[in-house]
Design a protein around this motif. Structure first.
Motif, PDB file in Angstrom:
ATOM      1  N   GLU A  55      12.103  -3.531  -9.650  1.00  6.59           N
ATOM      2  CA  GLU A  55      11.191  -2.495 -10.148  1.00  6.59           C
ATOM      3  C   GLU A  55      11.782  -1.105  -9.929  1.00  6.59           C
ATOM      4  O   GLU A  55      11.690  -0.233 -10.810  1.00  6.59           O
ATOM      5  CB  GLU A  55       9.843  -2.593  -9.423  1.00  6.59           C
ATOM      6  CG  GLU A  55       8.907  -3.623  -9.988  1.00  6.59           C
ATOM      7  CD  GLU A  55       7.518  -3.507  -9.389  1.00  6.59           C
ATOM      8  OE1 GLU A  55       6.592  -4.084  -9.974  1.00  6.59           O
ATOM      9  OE2 GLU A  55       7.367  -2.832  -8.350  1.00  6.59           O
ATOM     10  N   LEU A  56      12.390  -0.913  -8.757  1.00  8.33           N
ATOM     11  CA  LEU A  56      12.998   0.390  -8.472  1.00  8.33           C
ATOM     12  C   LEU A  56      14.222   0.618  -9.345  1.00  8.33           C
ATOM     13  O   LEU A  56      14.434   1.724  -9.865  1.00  8.33           O
ATOM     14  CB  LEU A  56      13.388   0.475  -6.996  1.00  8.33           C
ATOM     15  CG  LEU A  56      12.237   0.576  -5.986  1.00  8.33           C
ATOM     16  CD1 LEU A  56      12.783   0.550  -4.570  1.00  8.33           C
ATOM     17  CD2 LEU A  56      11.450   1.872  -6.213  1.00  8.33           C
TER      18      LEU A  56
ATOM     19  N   GLU B 101       0.842  -1.206   0.000  1.00  8.80           N
ATOM     20  CA  GLU B 101       0.000   0.000   0.000  1.00  8.80           C
ATOM     21  C   GLU B 101       0.875   1.253   0.000  1.00  8.80           C
ATOM     22  O   GLU B 101       0.643   2.178  -0.793  1.00  8.80           O
ATOM     23  CB  GLU B 101      -0.920  -0.022   1.226  1.00  8.80           C
ATOM     24  CG  GLU B 101      -1.873   1.169   1.280  1.00  8.80           C
ATOM     25  CD  GLU B 101      -2.774   1.127   2.497  1.00  8.80           C
ATOM     26  OE1 GLU B 101      -3.594   2.065   2.675  1.00  8.80           O
ATOM     27  OE2 GLU B 101      -2.667   0.160   3.294  1.00  8.80           O
ATOM     28  N   LYS B 102       1.895   1.272   0.862  1.00  6.00           N
ATOM     29  CA  LYS B 102       2.792   2.422   0.927  1.00  6.00           C
ATOM     30  C   LYS B 102       3.648   2.513  -0.334  1.00  6.00           C
ATOM     31  O   LYS B 102       3.887   3.604  -0.874  1.00  6.00           O
ATOM     32  CB  LYS B 102       3.684   2.299   2.162  1.00  6.00           C
ATOM     33  CG  LYS B 102       4.667   3.461   2.315  1.00  6.00           C
ATOM     34  CD  LYS B 102       5.548   3.258   3.539  1.00  6.00           C
ATOM     35  CE  LYS B 102       6.554   4.413   3.667  1.00  6.00           C
ATOM     36  NZ  LYS B 102       7.460   4.221   4.827  1.00  6.00           N
ATOM     37  N   HIS B 103       4.087   1.342  -0.847  1.00 10.62           N
ATOM     38  CA  HIS B 103       4.964   1.298  -2.016  1.00 10.62           C
ATOM     39  C   HIS B 103       4.254   1.841  -3.256  1.00 10.62           C
ATOM     40  O   HIS B 103       4.837   2.630  -4.028  1.00 10.62           O
ATOM     41  CB  HIS B 103       5.418  -0.155  -2.251  1.00 10.62           C
ATOM     42  CG  HIS B 103       6.428  -0.296  -3.343  1.00 10.62           C
ATOM     43  ND1 HIS B 103       7.712   0.193  -3.237  1.00 10.62           N
ATOM     44  CD2 HIS B 103       6.351  -0.893  -4.570  1.00 10.62           C
ATOM     45  CE1 HIS B 103       8.385  -0.089  -4.355  1.00 10.62           C
ATOM     46  NE2 HIS B 103       7.575  -0.753  -5.175  1.00 10.62           N
TER      47      HIS B 103
ATOM     48  N   CYS C  32      12.206   4.432  -0.941  1.00 12.86           N
ATOM     49  CA  CYS C  32      11.506   3.197  -1.343  1.00 12.86           C
ATOM     50  C   CYS C  32      12.418   1.993  -1.190  1.00 12.86           C
ATOM     51  O   CYS C  32      12.000   0.921  -0.742  1.00 12.86           O
ATOM     52  CB  CYS C  32      11.029   3.307  -2.791  1.00 12.86           C
ATOM     53  SG  CYS C  32       9.553   4.312  -2.999  1.00 12.86           S
ATOM     54  N   SER C  33      13.669   2.185  -1.599  1.00 12.87           N
ATOM     55  CA  SER C  33      14.644   1.092  -1.476  1.00 12.87           C
ATOM     56  C   SER C  33      14.852   0.721  -0.017  1.00 12.87           C
ATOM     57  O   SER C  33      14.971  -0.470   0.339  1.00 12.87           O
ATOM     58  CB  SER C  33      15.966   1.517  -2.114  1.00 12.87           C
ATOM     59  OG  SER C  33      16.907   0.456  -2.069  1.00 12.87           O
ATOM     60  N   ALA C  34      14.865   1.737   0.854  1.00 13.45           N
ATOM     61  CA  ALA C  34      15.005   1.478   2.294  1.00 13.45           C
ATOM     62  C   ALA C  34      13.795   0.723   2.823  1.00 13.45           C
ATOM     63  O   ALA C  34      13.913  -0.167   3.683  1.00 13.45           O
ATOM     64  CB  ALA C  34      15.180   2.797   3.037  1.00 13.45           C
TER      65      ALA C  34
END
Length: 484
Positions: free
Chosen positions: A473-474, A290-292, A315-317
């Motif tokens: 994806e990132l 949800e946050k991603h 996001c990576s963190a």
């Protein structure tokens, strides 16, 4: 076509033929390639043709090798050399059977097909039996659930005429089939009961089997049983011996039930722990996703490159944090299951140890009985020898035991040999029980440990694959695409 068939060498129905047939008639293109890679599962085959339309499957003389096709519904063996319908017992779901243009000439082959309750379509045209005057009536009478014969629907009037014509024979056959069914059910029940006893490691201890086996190969003991007073001694010995065997048997069944409860309780605890852990993991993943998704949406809407880079790092963190949380959950589960498994292992080993100890104690009672019987038998034998020497024996001995009464050494050796055989049988049964239950316990514990190792590896792999996918994806997020 028949001349061509006759000129060819007979072929054997084997796995290679079935694999080739299934491969040609099964899914093609990508699905077919996947099936070939994963291997052919014969239980998934529903329809199979081994007929003249493919010459590689022609000239079959005997039906065989179809036991693995347990879900087959449609089988064509058209245009071969088959003379007898058999070896189809495993095909319990068979609905359509095509045996046209073969060499079947005996109507009794039809009776064999009565066991296939799902059979609705049968083709036998081109066989010698199809020329018989009573061909259609016989088949309709003996296969009343058949709908199509030689690809023609069977009308109700024909079925009624066939039933009336063959009613006496059918009634007699049904009676025999019912008797056979009762015998099969009884045998199946006996086998199921025997398997239950084997699981408890006490099979054949609910009666005189062990005692009888002691005398089955004991020629000297059987000869000595004719001595005066031995019959009564033997009867009392057998009664007491069987009581001990029954005690072992009943104790074994009770202990098996306790082991089953212990195993079921353990399995339930493991299942609940895994399920609860999975639910926690799912909640963490749901919160992360949800946050991603919100973060990805914000990144796409952001126009400033420094801000984008900062958001991607965040996001990576988050991905790394999720990885740590999931791995922490898995480590907690590993520790929890390790404690549960170790506790179960201690309990089951203790239960098996106690069972063995008590069985050995009861087996010792069997040996005590045997030793007592041996002493009494030796007394009677020596007393009988002394009477023979003095000529005081009331009646002559039968020829079998008389041959043993040559001298004291001969009779003592005979009684001793009988005693040794009996002790060996008791020892062997005890050793077999102990060996089997120890092996069962070892295999069970080893399997539980191996299953947990495999579960852990699978879960770690799943976590890594998911995290790698998220990180990928990132990593693949192109700034140019975002800025566009």
């Amino acid at each position: 076509m028949n001349r061509l068939c006759d000129s060819m060498e007979p072929k054997v129905m084997d796995d290679d033929m079935l694999k080739l047939a299934v491969g040609e008639q099964g899914p093609q293109e990508e699905a077919g390639q996947l099936a070939k890679q994963e291997g052919i599962l014969f239980k998934d085959v529903l329809s199979l043709q081994l007929d003249f339309r493919n010459l590689s499957f022609n000239n079959i003389e005997t039906i065989e090798g179809l036991d693995t096709l347990v879900n087959l519904e449609d089988l064509s063996l058209f245009n071969n050399r088959i003379s007898k319908i058999d070896s189809l017992d495993a095909l319990v779901k068979l609905q359509v059977l095509s045996l046209g243009n073969n060499q079947i000439d005996n109507m009794m082959n039809i009776v064999y097909l009565r066991r296939f309750q799902c059979l609705r379509t049968l083709s036998l045209s081109g066989n010698p039996i199809s020329e018989a005057e009573d061909y259609k009536m016989f088949i309709c009478a003996y296969l009343p659930d058949l709908v199509y014969l030689d690809f023609r629907r069977i009308d109700d009037h024909t079925k009624e005429l066939a039933e009336a014509k063959h009613q006496y024979s059918i009634d007699e056959l049904k009676h025999r089939e019912n008797l056979m069914q009762v015998r099969l059910q009884d045998e199946r029940a006996r086998q199921e009961e025997l398997e239950k006893h084997k699981t408890a490691f006490v099979e054949h201890l609910n009666g005189s089997f062990l005692f009888d086996s002691m005398y089955a190969e004991d020629s000297e003991g059987n000869k000595l049983s004719y001595l005066p007073g031995v019959s009564e001694l033997l009867e009392a010995y057998k009664d007491k011996f069987v009581i001990i065997c029954m005690n072992i048997f009943e104790y074994g069944l009770k202990q098996q039930e306790k082991r089953k409860i212990e195993l079921d309780t353990f399995s339930e605890c493991v299942h609940e722990a895994i399920q609860e852990n999975q639910e926690q993991g799912k909640r963490k993943i749901a919160q992360f996703e949800e946050k991603h998704l919100s973060s990805l949406s914000a990144i796409r809407e952001e126009s400033e490159l420094p801000n984008i880079e900062k958001m991607i790092l965040e996001c990576s963190a988050d991905v790394s944090e999720l990885f740590n949380e999931l791995m922490m959950l898995e480590m907690q589960l590993v520790e929890q299951l390790e404690e549960t498994i170790n506790m179960f292992e201690r309990n089951i080993v203790d239960m098996v140890g106690l069972f063995i100890e008590n069985v050995q104690s009861l087996m010792a009672q069997c040996r005590d009985l045997e030793n007592h019987h041996h002493e009494k038998l030796l007394e009677i034998s020596i007393s009988t020898l002394e009477k023979i020497v003095k000529g005081d024996l009331d009646e002559d001995l039968p020829d079998a035991p008389a041959s043993l009464f040559v001298d004291k050494d001969t009779i003592v050796n005979a009684v001793g040999a009988s005693h040794d055989i009996h002790l060996l049988k008791i020892d062997n049964r005890e050793d077999e029980l102990v060996t089997r239950i120890n092996s069962w316990c070892t295999r069970l514990v080893d399997k539980i440990h191996k299953d947990e190792i495999m579960r852990n590896r699978k879960r770690v792999k799943e976590i890594n694959q998911y995290i790698d996918h998220m990180q990928s994806e990132l990593d693949n997020l192109e700034y140019s695409d975002i800025l566009d």
